[in-house]
Design a protein around this motif. Structure first.
Motif, PDB file in Angstrom:
ATOM      1  N   PHE A 196     -22.381  -3.415  -5.945  1.00 46.63           N
ATOM      2  CA  PHE A 196     -21.736  -2.772  -7.102  1.00 46.63           C
ATOM      3  C   PHE A 196     -20.609  -3.688  -7.575  1.00 46.63           C
ATOM      4  O   PHE A 196     -20.183  -4.606  -6.866  1.00 46.63           O
ATOM      5  CB  PHE A 196     -21.215  -1.374  -6.759  1.00 46.63           C
ATOM      6  N   PRO A 217     -24.655  -1.464 -10.276  1.00 52.24           N
ATOM      7  CA  PRO A 217     -23.823  -0.471 -10.962  1.00 52.24           C
ATOM      8  C   PRO A 217     -22.412  -0.995 -11.197  1.00 52.24           C
ATOM      9  O   PRO A 217     -21.885  -1.769 -10.399  1.00 52.24           O
ATOM     10  CB  PRO A 217     -23.828   0.719  -9.992  1.00 52.24           C
ATOM     11  N   SER A 246     -26.496   1.809 -14.281  1.00 57.37           N
ATOM     12  CA  SER A 246     -25.453   2.827 -14.175  1.00 57.37           C
ATOM     13  C   SER A 246     -24.090   2.186 -14.398  1.00 57.37           C
ATOM     14  O   SER A 246     -23.721   1.236 -13.699  1.00 57.37           O
ATOM     15  CB  SER A 246     -25.501   3.486 -12.797  1.00 57.37           C
ATOM     16  N   TRP A 280     -15.596   7.376  -8.853  1.00 57.37           N
ATOM     17  CA  TRP A 280     -16.854   6.679  -9.145  1.00 57.37           C
ATOM     18  C   TRP A 280     -17.506   6.159  -7.869  1.00 57.37           C
ATOM     19  O   TRP A 280     -18.725   6.291  -7.682  1.00 57.37           O
ATOM     20  CB  TRP A 280     -16.578   5.535 -10.124  1.00 57.37           C
ATOM     21  N   GLY A 284     -21.111   7.525  -6.475  1.00 60.91           N
ATOM     22  CA  GLY A 284     -22.202   6.578  -6.302  1.00 60.91           C
ATOM     23  C   GLY A 284     -22.725   6.477  -4.885  1.00 60.91           C
ATOM     24  O   GLY A 284     -23.703   5.767  -4.625  1.00 60.91           O
ATOM     25  N   GLY A 297     -26.527   8.122  -4.944  1.00 58.57           N
ATOM     26  CA  GLY A 297     -25.473   8.752  -5.737  1.00 58.57           C
ATOM     27  C   GLY A 297     -25.685  10.231  -5.896  1.00 58.57           C
ATOM     28  O   GLY A 297     -26.789  10.763  -5.712  1.00 58.57           O
TER      29      GLY A 297
END
Length: 301
Positions: A196, A217, A246, A280, A284, A297
């Motif tokens: 991420f 993401p 995402s 967040w 996730g 997530g």
């Protein structure tokens, strides 16, 4: 023993104890290329420059400063933190160590990167795309290779960059990886793709991105009045969403550049933007140990 001698003895003992605690508190630092980074071998071992106790330059031995989360609530997630500084120097405290300690409170182990600076007057010959981005890729590989040693899940390794550091994040996460230069080693067998990405007022280099399909993401944050870095932040967000990646974006009203992790200024919203990052990460699945499974997530309504 006289009162005077007793006082001196106590002071000496306290001084020794304080010195020992200071030594214990110093986080470990690991060099990413112990025998010299590719293309920088001739400057291997050259001291860095530290200005005002907070700004680092003259970096020729890329390294990671390891800030481990307290084992009582460490969750196995790891983030490589990439400070900004215009590729001239590193804002190592406010966009590095302070950010790392904030992540520690989320249970995340942080690795603060010192990378080669292409615009440092003392470092001619370096490039952002070639050397700076290579240092970040090496950092991701290093963390994965040493995951067991630091209690890290190799499937939950993210990168978080501020300003110029955000440019490196985008170059690594959202753009093609160039062919390797020079000799390779065992670390190069590890993936340099982060799981991420977190981009904090990222600079324009690397945007528009050239490989958003399959990008990890993303969490993006910037100030609405940041003429340098709000447009590339918005552009990258739109690219990622269009590609089905995402992504979450926060643009803060009446805000310019370099608000760090909320410790500058008086705006309540900026003081709390790291809370939005924590939300967040939690949604996730990045903060939940998965025992080898891919993070999952929380489904949206």
């Amino acid at each position: 023993m006289s009162t005077k001698r007793l006082t001196v003895s106590i002071l000496l003992a306290l001084g020794c104890a304080g010195s020992a605690l200071a030594q214990q508190a110093a986080p470990p630092v690991v060099q990413l290329w112990p025998i010299g980074a590719p293309g920088s071998e001739k400057r291997h071992g050259e001291p860095e420059k530290l200005t005002d106790g907070a700004y680092v330059s003259n970096v020729h031995d890329p390294s990671l400063t390891v800030l481990r989360a307290d084992p009582r609530h460490a969750n196995g997630a790891a983030i490589v933190v990439v400070p900004g500084g215009g590729h001239r120097m590193l804002v190592f405290q406010n966009e590095g160590v302070v950010a790392g300690k904030l992540l520690n409170r989320m249970g995340v182990t942080a690795f603060v990167l010192k990378y080669r600076l292409a615009r440092d007057p003392d470092s001619p010959g370096y490039s952002i795309e070639g050397d700076g981005a290579a240092d970040l890729r090496r950092a991701v590989r290093w963390v994965r290779a040493h995951a067991n040693e630091y209690g890290v899940d190799p499937q939950r390794v993210g990168i978080m960059g501020f300003s110029a550091g955000g440019e490196l994040v985008s170059l690594v996460a959202d753009n093609p990886e160039p062919a390797p230069r020079g000799k390779t080693d065992a670390l190069d067998r590890q993936s340099a793709r982060p799981d991420f990405q977190v981009l904090v007022y990222p600079g324009p280099l690397g945007s528009p991105a050239k490989a958003v399909d399959g990008a990890p993401p993303a969490f993006l944050v910037a100030g609405s009045r940041d003429t340098c870095c709000m447009p590339p932040t918005l552009t990258l967000y739109q690219q990622l969403v269009k590609a089905g990646v995402s992504a979450e974006l926060h643009l803060y009203a009446d805000t310019d550049h370099a608000f760090n992790v909320g410790q500058r200024g008086e705006r309540v919203s900026l003081q709390h933007w790291p809370d939005r990052l924590a939300d967040w990460l939690s949604d996730g699945g990045w903060l939940v140990p998965r025992n080898g499974r891919q993070p999952e997530g929380v489904p949206a309504p």
